[in-house]
Design a protein around this motif. Structure first.
Motif, short mmCIF file in Angstrom:
data_model
loop_
_atom_site.label_atom_id
_atom_site.label_comp_id
_atom_site.label_asym_id
_atom_site.label_seq_id
_atom_site.Cartn_x
_atom_site.Cartn_y
_atom_site.Cartn_z
N UNK A 89 0.84 -1.18 0.00
CA UNK A 89 0.00 0.00 0.00
C UNK A 89 0.88 1.24 0.00
N UNK A 90 0.36 2.37 -0.48
CA UNK A 90 1.18 3.59 -0.54
C UNK A 90 1.74 3.94 0.84
N UNK A 91 3.06 4.15 0.86
CA UNK A 91 3.69 4.53 2.12
C UNK A 91 3.99 3.36 3.02
N UNK A 92 3.64 2.11 2.63
CA UNK A 92 3.88 0.95 3.48
C UNK A 92 5.24 0.34 3.20
N UNK A 93 5.83 -0.18 4.23
CA UNK A 93 7.00 -1.05 4.09
C UNK A 93 6.51 -2.48 3.98
N UNK A 94 7.26 -3.33 3.30
CA UNK A 94 6.84 -4.75 3.21
C UNK A 94 6.66 -5.32 4.61
N UNK A 95 5.57 -6.07 4.78
CA UNK A 95 5.31 -6.66 6.09
C UNK A 95 5.87 -8.08 6.15
N UNK A 96 6.31 -8.40 7.30
CA UNK A 96 6.86 -9.72 7.52
C UNK A 96 5.87 -10.54 8.33
N UNK A 97 5.63 -11.74 7.87
CA UNK A 97 4.69 -12.61 8.55
C UNK A 97 5.47 -13.65 9.34
N UNK A 98 5.25 -13.66 10.64
CA UNK A 98 6.01 -14.56 11.51
C UNK A 98 5.07 -15.61 12.05
N UNK A 99 5.21 -16.86 11.59
CA UNK A 99 4.33 -17.93 12.09
C UNK A 99 4.45 -18.06 13.61
N UNK A 100 3.28 -18.30 14.25
CA UNK A 100 3.28 -18.53 15.69
C UNK A 100 3.27 -17.27 16.52
N UNK A 101 3.24 -16.08 15.89
CA UNK A 101 3.22 -14.83 16.65
C UNK A 101 1.85 -14.16 16.50
N UNK A 102 1.24 -13.86 17.60
CA UNK A 102 -0.06 -13.18 17.57
C UNK A 102 0.09 -11.66 17.62
N UNK A 103 1.28 -11.19 17.99
CA UNK A 103 1.49 -9.76 18.15
C UNK A 103 1.29 -9.04 16.82
N UNK A 104 0.62 -7.87 16.86
CA UNK A 104 0.43 -7.06 15.65
C UNK A 104 1.78 -6.51 15.23
N UNK A 105 2.10 -6.68 13.95
CA UNK A 105 3.42 -6.26 13.46
C UNK A 105 3.38 -4.81 13.02
N UNK A 106 2.31 -4.36 12.35
CA UNK A 106 2.27 -2.96 11.93
C UNK A 106 0.83 -2.50 11.80
N UNK A 107 0.68 -1.21 11.87
CA UNK A 107 -0.62 -0.56 11.70
C UNK A 107 -0.45 0.57 10.71
N UNK A 142 -13.12 1.52 5.00
CA UNK A 142 -12.97 1.20 3.57
C UNK A 142 -11.99 0.05 3.39
N UNK A 143 -12.38 -0.86 2.49
CA UNK A 143 -11.50 -1.98 2.14
C UNK A 143 -10.87 -1.75 0.77
N UNK A 144 -10.89 -0.49 0.30
CA UNK A 144 -10.36 -0.19 -1.03
C UNK A 144 -8.86 -0.41 -1.13
N UNK A 145 -8.20 -0.50 0.03
CA UNK A 145 -6.75 -0.71 -0.01
C UNK A 145 -6.38 -2.14 -0.42
N UNK A 146 -7.38 -3.05 -0.40
CA UNK A 146 -7.10 -4.44 -0.83
C UNK A 146 -6.95 -4.45 -2.36
N UNK A 147 -5.92 -5.13 -2.84
CA UNK A 147 -5.61 -5.16 -4.29
C UNK A 147 -5.91 -6.56 -4.83
N UNK A 148 -6.45 -6.61 -6.03
CA UNK A 148 -6.78 -7.88 -6.69
C UNK A 148 -6.09 -7.91 -8.05
N UNK A 149 -5.36 -9.04 -8.38
CA UNK A 149 -4.68 -9.15 -9.68
C UNK A 149 -4.99 -10.51 -10.29
N UNK A 150 -4.84 -10.54 -11.57
CA UNK A 150 -4.96 -11.81 -12.30
C UNK A 150 -3.83 -11.87 -13.31
N UNK A 151 -2.93 -12.85 -13.15
CA UNK A 151 -1.75 -12.96 -14.01
C UNK A 151 -2.13 -13.19 -15.47
N UNK A 152 -3.34 -13.72 -15.69
CA UNK A 152 -3.77 -13.96 -17.05
C UNK A 152 -4.47 -12.75 -17.65
#
Length: 458
Positions: A89-107, A142-152
């Motif tokens: 998303x604009x202004x976002x840094x890539x988020x890292x997903x850590x299995x087994x962690x419930x703590x919120x990583x970013x907002x 708003x959920x407009x920040x969700x992006x949808x793509x189709x490689x085809x």
């Protein structure tokens, strides 16, 4: 057992919870392990893991605020408007997903805010891979920040979950606070992809609620107490203040307060203040007139009696006065000679609504009757030389009222008798008076002293 969380594969102990497969991850507490549904990955025969789309399920914990919401009608997204899935998303840094962690990583706040009613989007990525979006009650999500793509390059159809509209927006309201698990779906017409989202509506402070009738009747001179029912939806302590016609909850209307007045009741929890205006209708209460004095002059039988009344009314009402018999409507009585004695009169004063009475006693004095003196005859007496005689006047007097009578003598005699001699010859007058102390009668008596002729020898 292993599950796919976002792009990560997480393994753990599988348990059956309410007929659903749940993955137990050591770092998560029991509530989070049960309440968060996951996509179950089943190993294939060749030892690889194959995706199996997890059905939309209800929260097995039974929480009414965490549930799957049925989708609304789908919306079409042209290929040229589809964003690349790997873009942040604009202004976002890539988020890292850590299995087994419930703590919120970013907002991330996607749209500027947070004033109520503005477009707000907050995205959180948790260790379980469910994107979280949150706003406060009354704001637009708003959920407009969700992006949808189709490689085809196929055109995609997006199905937004209820209560989001076809634009992926939801205008929340007060009372919507809670957590919901919803699913957004995208389809290229051949296959469908679903993503569960965690929707969190944060409760906002709510103003106190004042419940009291809008119009309250009161009466002059009678204590009035306002008893509003005041509650706070959040259970916060409340401070109440009164202004306007009353500065506190209790007031005794004066006799000048008849009419309509307004009281403003303000209740605050320290953050928000609720106000309600109450109309106080003060009803007039009539005050009885008062008789200050009844004045009756001293009269004598046969004279006219006129009563004077001093009355007043605190409401300044017009007053009328009535008198008991034998007085007329003006408080006048013409007495006769026979009305002597004690009497009682009652005076009634009315303001047209209330009346007061006052009685007064008085005495009509008897009219005095003067003494009655019988006629006294004149006196004629002859006296010779060297002779003395006594003249007596004995009046006969009576008093009709029985009063004591005193007799007075004036003129030639100063009492009832007089001794005369030859040289007293002449004509004289004496006045006899009789009085009862109030009235007097008198008579004048003529006294002739005649000297007897004398014979003289030379």
């Amino acid at each position: 057992m292993c599950v796919k969380v976002g792009d990560e594969i997480v393994c753990g102990e599988a348990q059956d919870v309410a007929g659903k497969d749940a993955l137990i991850i050591p770092s998560l507490d029991e509530k989070d392990q049960i309440s968060t549904p996951v996509d179950v990955i089943v190993p294939g025969e060749d030892g690889t893991l194959a995706d199996e789309e997890a059905p939309e399920t209800r929260d097995v914990s039974g929480s009414p605020d965490e549930r799957v919401i049925e989708p609304e009608a789908p919306s079409q997204i042209p290929p040229d408007q589809i964003n690349d899935q790997d873009q942040n998303l604009p202004g976002e840094e890539p988020t890292e997903q850590i299995p087994g962690k419930q703590t919120v990583i970013e907002t991330k706040v996607i749209e500027k805010g947070p004033e109520q009613g503005e477009l707000i989007t907050v995205k959180r990525i948790s260790g379980l891979g469910l994107p979280e979006f949150s706003v406060k009650e009354g704001q637009k999500l708003s959920l407009k920040s969700i992006k949808f793509i189709d490689e085809d390059g196929d055109p995609l159809t997006v199905t937004w979950p209820y209560p989001f509209n076809s634009q992926g927006e939801w205008q929340t309201e007060l009372g919507d606070a809670g957590k919901k698990i919803v699913s957004v779906k995208v389809s290229d017409g051949q296959s469908t992809k679903a993503q569960r989202l965690s929707i969190i509506i944060e409760a906002v402070n709510k103003a106190p609620v004042i419940d009291i009738p809008e119009v309250i009747e009161a009466q002059e001179g009678t204590a009035l107490t306002l008893e509003p029912k005041i509650t706070d939806p959040d259970g916060d302590p409340i401070t109440v203040a009164y202004s306007g016609f009353m500065d506190k909850s209790t007031y005794v209307p004066t006799y000048d307060d008849a009419g309509s007045h307004e009281v403003v009741i303000a209740a605050t929890d320290g953050y928000l203040t609720a106000r309600k205006t109450v109309t106080i209708q003060v009803l007039n209460k009539n005050r009885k007139p008062s008789i200050n004095e009844v004045s009756i002059p001293r009269v004598t039988a046969g004279e006219k009696v006129v009563i004077s009344v001093d009355a007043s009314d605190l409401d300044e009402d017009s007053l009328s006065t009535l008198f008991s018999e034998p007085f007329d409507s003006k408080g006048v009585w013409q007495t006769t000679i026979d009305d002597a004695g004690s009497h009682l009169v009652t005076v009634t004063v009315s303001d047209g609504e209330s009346q007061v009475k006052k009685s007064a006693s008085f005495t009509v004095l008897r009219k005095n009757k003067p003494p009655v003196m019988e006629p006294i005859p004149n006196i004629h007496i002859n006296i010779d030389k060297d002779e003395t005689q006594e003249i007596k006047i004995t009046p006969i007097v009576r008093d009709p009222d029985g009063d004591e009578v005193r007799i007075l003598y004036t003129g030639w005699m100063n009492n009832s008798s007089k001794v005369i001699i030859y040289n007293d010859g002449g004509v004289y007058k004496a006045t006899v008076s009789a009085t009862d102390g109030q009235d007097a009668v008198s008579q004048t008596v003529t006294i002739t002293v005649n000297r007897v002729p004398q014979i003289i020898y030379d």
